[in-house]
Design a protein around this motif. Structure first.
Motif, PDB file in Angstrom:
ATOM      1  N   GLY A 130       0.793  -1.220   0.000  1.00 34.79           N
ATOM      2  CA  GLY A 130       0.000   0.000   0.000  1.00 34.79           C
ATOM      3  C   GLY A 130       0.826   1.271   0.000  1.00 34.79           C
ATOM      4  O   GLY A 130       0.437   2.273  -0.618  1.00 34.79           O
ATOM      5  N   PHE A 131       1.965   1.255   0.680  1.00 35.68           N
ATOM      6  CA  PHE A 131       2.807   2.456   0.718  1.00 35.68           C
ATOM      7  C   PHE A 131       3.292   2.817  -0.676  1.00 35.68           C
ATOM      8  O   PHE A 131       3.185   3.970  -1.110  1.00 35.68           O
ATOM      9  CB  PHE A 131       3.991   2.242   1.652  1.00 35.68           C
ATOM     10  N   VAL A 132       3.844   1.825  -1.383  1.00 34.42           N
ATOM     11  CA  VAL A 132       4.373   2.067  -2.728  1.00 34.42           C
ATOM     12  C   VAL A 132       3.244   2.425  -3.688  1.00 34.42           C
ATOM     13  O   VAL A 132       3.374   3.341  -4.505  1.00 34.42           O
ATOM     14  CB  VAL A 132       5.153   0.835  -3.221  1.00 34.42           C
ATOM     15  N   ARG A 133       2.144   1.707  -3.573  1.00 35.83           N
ATOM     16  CA  ARG A 133       0.991   1.969  -4.451  1.00 35.83           C
ATOM     17  C   ARG A 133       0.454   3.388  -4.249  1.00 35.83           C
ATOM     18  O   ARG A 133       0.242   4.130  -5.209  1.00 35.83           O
ATOM     19  CB  ARG A 133      -0.100   0.947  -4.151  1.00 35.83           C
ATOM     20  N   PRO A 168      -1.022   9.522   2.612  1.00 34.68           N
ATOM     21  CA  PRO A 168      -1.164  10.610   3.587  1.00 34.68           C
ATOM     22  C   PRO A 168       0.187  11.200   3.969  1.00 34.68           C
ATOM     23  O   PRO A 168       1.187  10.480   4.079  1.00 34.68           O
ATOM     24  CB  PRO A 168      -1.832   9.917   4.785  1.00 34.68           C
ATOM     25  N   ALA A 169       0.223  12.481   4.164  1.00 36.11           N
ATOM     26  CA  ALA A 169       1.479  13.172   4.463  1.00 36.11           C
ATOM     27  C   ALA A 169       2.145  12.627   5.715  1.00 36.11           C
ATOM     28  O   ALA A 169       3.380  12.539   5.778  1.00 36.11           O
ATOM     29  CB  ALA A 169       1.214  14.668   4.616  1.00 36.11           C
ATOM     30  N   THR A 170       1.356  12.224   6.704  1.00 43.87           N
ATOM     31  CA  THR A 170       1.940  11.706   7.947  1.00 43.87           C
ATOM     32  C   THR A 170       2.744  10.437   7.702  1.00 43.87           C
ATOM     33  O   THR A 170       3.766  10.211   8.358  1.00 43.87           O
ATOM     34  CB  THR A 170       0.844  11.422   8.978  1.00 43.87           C
ATOM     35  N   HIS A 171       2.315   9.614   6.755  1.00 45.72           N
ATOM     36  CA  HIS A 171       3.022   8.376   6.440  1.00 45.72           C
ATOM     37  C   HIS A 171       4.335   8.672   5.715  1.00 45.72           C
ATOM     38  O   HIS A 171       5.352   8.034   5.994  1.00 45.72           O
ATOM     39  CB  HIS A 171       2.136   7.464   5.592  1.00 45.72           C
ATOM     40  N   PHE A 172       4.289   9.633   4.806  1.00 40.24           N
ATOM     41  CA  PHE A 172       5.519  10.002   4.095  1.00 40.24           C
ATOM     42  C   PHE A 172       6.503  10.671   5.045  1.00 40.24           C
ATOM     43  O   PHE A 172       7.714  10.438   4.972  1.00 40.24           O
ATOM     44  CB  PHE A 172       5.198  10.934   2.928  1.00 40.24           C
ATOM     45  N   ASP A 187       6.406  -0.427   7.956  1.00 39.80           N
ATOM     46  CA  ASP A 187       6.389   0.398   9.159  1.00 39.80           C
ATOM     47  C   ASP A 187       5.840   1.788   8.866  1.00 39.80           C
ATOM     48  O   ASP A 187       5.059   2.341   9.646  1.00 39.80           O
ATOM     49  CB  ASP A 187       7.802   0.521   9.750  1.00 39.80           C
ATOM     50  N   ALA A 188       6.258   2.357   7.739  1.00 38.23           N
ATOM     51  CA  ALA A 188       5.785   3.699   7.382  1.00 38.23           C
ATOM     52  C   ALA A 188       4.302   3.688   7.047  1.00 38.23           C
ATOM     53  O   ALA A 188       3.577   4.641   7.359  1.00 38.23           O
ATOM     54  CB  ALA A 188       6.589   4.241   6.199  1.00 38.23           C
ATOM     55  N   TYR A 189       3.840   2.608   6.429  1.00 35.69           N
ATOM     56  CA  TYR A 189       2.425   2.538   6.045  1.00 35.69           C
ATOM     57  C   TYR A 189       1.519   2.363   7.247  1.00 35.69           C
ATOM     58  O   TYR A 189       0.392   2.861   7.279  1.00 35.69           O
ATOM     59  CB  TYR A 189       2.217   1.379   5.064  1.00 35.69           C
ATOM     60  N   THR A 190       2.020   1.655   8.258  1.00 35.84           N
ATOM     61  CA  THR A 190       1.216   1.404   9.459  1.00 35.84           C
ATOM     62  C   THR A 190       1.544   2.369  10.593  1.00 35.84           C
ATOM     63  O   THR A 190       0.933   2.295  11.658  1.00 35.84           O
ATOM     64  CB  THR A 190       1.438  -0.034   9.961  1.00 35.84           C
ATOM     65  N   LEU A 191       2.532   3.246  10.346  1.00 40.32           N
ATOM     66  CA  LEU A 191       3.017   4.160  11.389  1.00 40.32           C
ATOM     67  C   LEU A 191       3.395   3.379  12.642  1.00 40.32           C
ATOM     68  O   LEU A 191       3.059   3.750  13.765  1.00 40.32           O
ATOM     69  CB  LEU A 191       1.962   5.226  11.713  1.00 40.32           C
ATOM     70  N   ASN A 192       4.108   2.298  12.425  1.00 40.22           N
ATOM     71  CA  ASN A 192       4.443   1.378  13.502  1.00 40.22           C
ATOM     72  C   ASN A 192       5.298   2.055  14.570  1.00 40.22           C
ATOM     73  O   ASN A 192       6.201   2.836  14.279  1.00 40.22           O
ATOM     74  CB  ASN A 192       5.205   0.172  12.938  1.00 40.22           C
TER      75      ASN A 192
END
Length: 216
Positions: free
Chosen positions: A22-25, A33-37, A207-212
């Protein structure tokens, strides 16, 4: 078939999982979302510092002046990219620096530093290779499929560019040469290290996609 081609065949399912993530897609679609980036860039800056240290450790193990120079240049370039993150992307995307590695970043950097420290130059080269190679392929994939007016176009252009492509080619050539000089047992260790780093690449995106965060 080159040794690195064999390595790629081995991790093809991992790479396909990265492209489907999902992150790459969402990054390619410009809908991330900006928070994930922001989380991703914060962790990438921390990662690159230790990635540079791992490359510097490998340079110490190199036997020829050409290899010492090449690996030292790679280490320097990693720090230069880290500075670009701070000087450009942090401002462009309103990102605040972070000093704490999250789980995937911590696991990945510790693996690279340990491998560069205790394993051979060949195994260490295989361990750092996915960061070069997978990023190039992901960058090209996103560039080819990115939405117009993508808010993350500046990042996309970095990894899809010719300059980075040349660096990756140099790292591939070095890894192939080291593999040709290695024993079968050492090549097996190279393949294992390459696969582990590739899996950690997926975890880094995840980790970035889930804000782990750390559980405690």
């Amino acid at each position: 078939m080159r040794f690195t081609d064999q390595l790629w065949q081995q991790i093809k399912p991992i790479y396909e999982a990265i492209l489907a993530h999902g992150f790459v897609r969402d990054l390619g679609a410009g809908t991330l979302p900006a928070t994930h980036f922001q989380y991703y860039i914060q962790q990438d800056a921390l990662y690159l510092t230790d990635f540079s240290r791992a490359l510097a450790q490998l340079a110490v193990k190199a036997d020829t002046p050409a290899d010492i120079l090449l690996l030292t240049q790679f280490a320097e370039n990693a720090i230069r990219v880290e500075r670009v993150l701070h000087e450009t992307y942090f401002s462009l995307y309103a990102i605040q620096p972070d000093t704490r590695k999250k789980p995937a970043c911590f696991a990945y950097t510790q693996f690279l530093l340990a491998t560069a420290s205790v394993q051979s130059l060949a195994v260490g080269a295989a361990a750092v290779l996915p960061c070069f190679w997978i990023y190039r392929e992901v960058g090209k994939h996103i560039y080819a499929h990115a939405a117009r007016q993508n808010p993350y176009q500046a990042w996309i252009d970095t990894y899809a560019g010719e300059a980075f492509d040349e660096v990756v080619t140099q790292m591939l050539d070095l890894t192939d040469r080291l593999a040709s000089e290695a024993s079968p047992a050492e090549r097996e260790k190279m393949a294992e290290a390459f696969q582990t780093s590739s899996r950690l690449e997926w975890l880094f995106w995840n980790d970035a996609y889930t804000l782990n965060q750390w559980p405690v």
